[in-house]
Design an enzyme around this catalytic site. Sequence first.
Site, short mmCIF file in Angstrom:
data_model
loop_
_atom_site.label_atom_id
_atom_site.label_comp_id
_atom_site.label_asym_id
_atom_site.label_seq_id
_atom_site.Cartn_x
_atom_site.Cartn_y
_atom_site.Cartn_z
N ASN A 173 0.85 -1.20 0.00
CA ASN A 173 0.00 0.00 0.00
C ASN A 173 0.88 1.24 0.00
O ASN A 173 2.10 1.14 0.02
CB ASN A 173 -0.96 -0.02 1.19
CG ASN A 173 -0.20 -0.09 2.50
OD1 ASN A 173 0.52 0.83 2.86
ND2 ASN A 173 -0.33 -1.22 3.19
N ASP A 189 -4.78 -6.11 5.14
CA ASP A 189 -5.86 -6.86 5.77
C ASP A 189 -5.87 -8.32 5.35
O ASP A 189 -6.33 -9.18 6.08
CB ASP A 189 -7.21 -6.21 5.45
CG ASP A 189 -7.36 -4.87 6.16
OD1 ASP A 189 -7.05 -4.81 7.35
OD2 ASP A 189 -7.76 -3.89 5.50
N PHE A 211 -5.00 4.14 14.38
CA PHE A 211 -5.09 5.12 13.29
C PHE A 211 -6.10 4.63 12.26
O PHE A 211 -6.24 3.43 12.06
CB PHE A 211 -3.72 5.31 12.62
CG PHE A 211 -2.91 6.40 13.25
CD1 PHE A 211 -2.36 6.22 14.50
CD2 PHE A 211 -2.73 7.62 12.61
CE1 PHE A 211 -1.63 7.22 15.11
CE2 PHE A 211 -2.00 8.64 13.21
CZ PHE A 211 -1.46 8.44 14.45
N LYS A 233 -12.29 -1.87 17.76
CA LYS A 233 -10.96 -2.33 18.17
C LYS A 233 -10.81 -2.34 19.69
O LYS A 233 -9.82 -2.84 20.21
CB LYS A 233 -9.88 -1.43 17.56
CG LYS A 233 -9.95 -1.30 16.04
CD LYS A 233 -8.82 -1.99 15.33
CE LYS A 233 -9.01 -1.86 13.82
NZ LYS A 233 -8.08 -2.67 13.04
N1 CTP Z 1 -4.35 -2.62 12.23
C1 CTP Z 1 -3.62 -3.65 12.77
N2 CTP Z 1 -3.61 -4.87 12.17
C2 CTP Z 1 -4.34 -5.10 11.06
C3 CTP Z 1 -5.09 -4.05 10.49
C4 CTP Z 1 -5.08 -2.83 11.11
O1 CTP Z 1 -2.95 -3.44 13.79
N3 CTP Z 1 -4.31 -6.30 10.51
C5 CTP Z 1 -4.38 -1.32 12.89
C6 CTP Z 1 -3.77 -0.19 12.09
O2 CTP Z 1 -2.39 -0.04 12.40
C7 CTP Z 1 -4.59 1.01 12.53
C8 CTP Z 1 -5.94 0.42 12.83
O3 CTP Z 1 -5.73 -0.97 13.06
O4 CTP Z 1 -4.13 1.55 13.75
C9 CTP Z 1 -6.96 0.61 11.78
O5 CTP Z 1 -6.56 0.04 10.59
P1 CTP Z 1 -7.54 -0.09 9.35
O6 CTP Z 1 -6.88 -0.89 8.30
O7 CTP Z 1 -8.02 1.28 8.97
O8 CTP Z 1 -8.76 -0.83 10.02
P2 CTP Z 1 -9.48 -2.09 9.61
O9 CTP Z 1 -9.89 -2.73 10.87
O10 CTP Z 1 -8.65 -2.91 8.70
O11 CTP Z 1 -10.76 -1.50 8.87
P3 CTP Z 1 -11.01 -1.21 7.30
O12 CTP Z 1 -9.80 -1.66 6.55
O13 CTP Z 1 -12.24 -1.97 7.00
O14 CTP Z 1 -11.25 0.27 7.22
#
Ligand code: CTP
Length: 399
Positions: A210, A279, A324, A342
Amino acid sequence: MQDLHDKRIVLGLSGGIACYKSAELVRRLIEHGATVDVVMTEAATRFITPVTMQALSGRPVFVDVWDARVPNNMAHIDLSRGADAILIAPASADFMAKLVQGRADDLLSTLCLARACPLLVAPAMNREMWLQAPTQRNVAQLEQDGVNILGPGTGSQACGETGDGRMFEPAQLLAEMIGFFQPKSLKDKHVLITAGPTIEPIDPVRVISNRSSGKTGYALAKAAWEAGATVTLISGPTALTTPHGVTRIDVETARQMHDAVMASIKGKDIFIAVAAVADWRVENVSADKIKKNGKDTPTLNFVPNPDILAEVAKLPDAPWCVGFAAETERLSEFAHEKRLRKGIPMLIGNLAQHVMDADHTTVSIFDEYGEHPLPPNAKQDVARQIIQAVTTRMSAHRP
Ligand code: CTP
């Protein structure tokens, strides 16, 4: 950035080859807004001329205790009274011994003794001189006297030897000076931060990743260190330099980041998850490079990666967690929902399209009381504000 705006620093040079680095240092300090008065020992003038230091600082340079340019002839008092800090760089072994003894036989040592402001010392000497018992005794004594010792660094020395005793580089000393003036709101705290992207392999040469630059995570690591914390940064691949004072662990995939976080989380007071963690990862990673060979478009099967932040927040002795969220729309709605999902007390949200890879950012803090927008600012300034916000909220929640 004017991190040292309004700060007046006396930069003292004692005799050593590292004086050449002080020319760069004075420029860096001024670039960051400081006013710098340079004071040199007689020995320092053998290594670099006062003319050079005057040209770079834009101010008169002082060497002599009997300087007729100072109307009351008390340069040692005038200079030290106006200063927010005195930084001796380079500090020779001899000059440190003088400081320990409280001697005052030249302008620089006299103004150190007459000071009413903090003193910071950046040692610079041959590695054997550094390791000798008298030098080590002197360093310990200076620390006991409340003097801040910056360094020394390690590496190749001007004398051709290798070891401890190099003066910190100008960039490191600049970081130390900026950090010195920040409030020490996280003193004795241990902070773990994730930053940057993760990369997920498709085959040995292709990956999915990304657009995270890592800048916000690195700025937060720097701000946490400036606030007095011990900082560990677990970083996906970035082109950024590790902030001074921060321990960095490099990872590539989400699972590596997860494992590194879980191995480091014990004893941490704060966890800040800034990383843009993938993800999903590819389930059917090919052992060999996927060839076109006129075949059909390959199909990638995805499986979810562990949610590192959610898992840390659920630990029985979980640290204070900050998440974040980079969204492209409906920021408030998604950020509130994400914070609750979370299970964390604080989440920083922004609109990704506005800030990716930029040096400036606009964010809002989301907590149990709602949304609190921060003014648009440089990422480093925003990072400092976030660290202050964390500190305030943590102390408010302390039982
Ligand atoms: N995060 C994490 N581990 C993951 C995905 C996310 O620790 N596998 C953490 C990121 O570092 C950030 C927060 O979770 O602090 C939000 O990440 P984000 O990708 O925006 O959230 P998601 O839960 O994946 O939601 P979405 O992608 O559906 O917006």
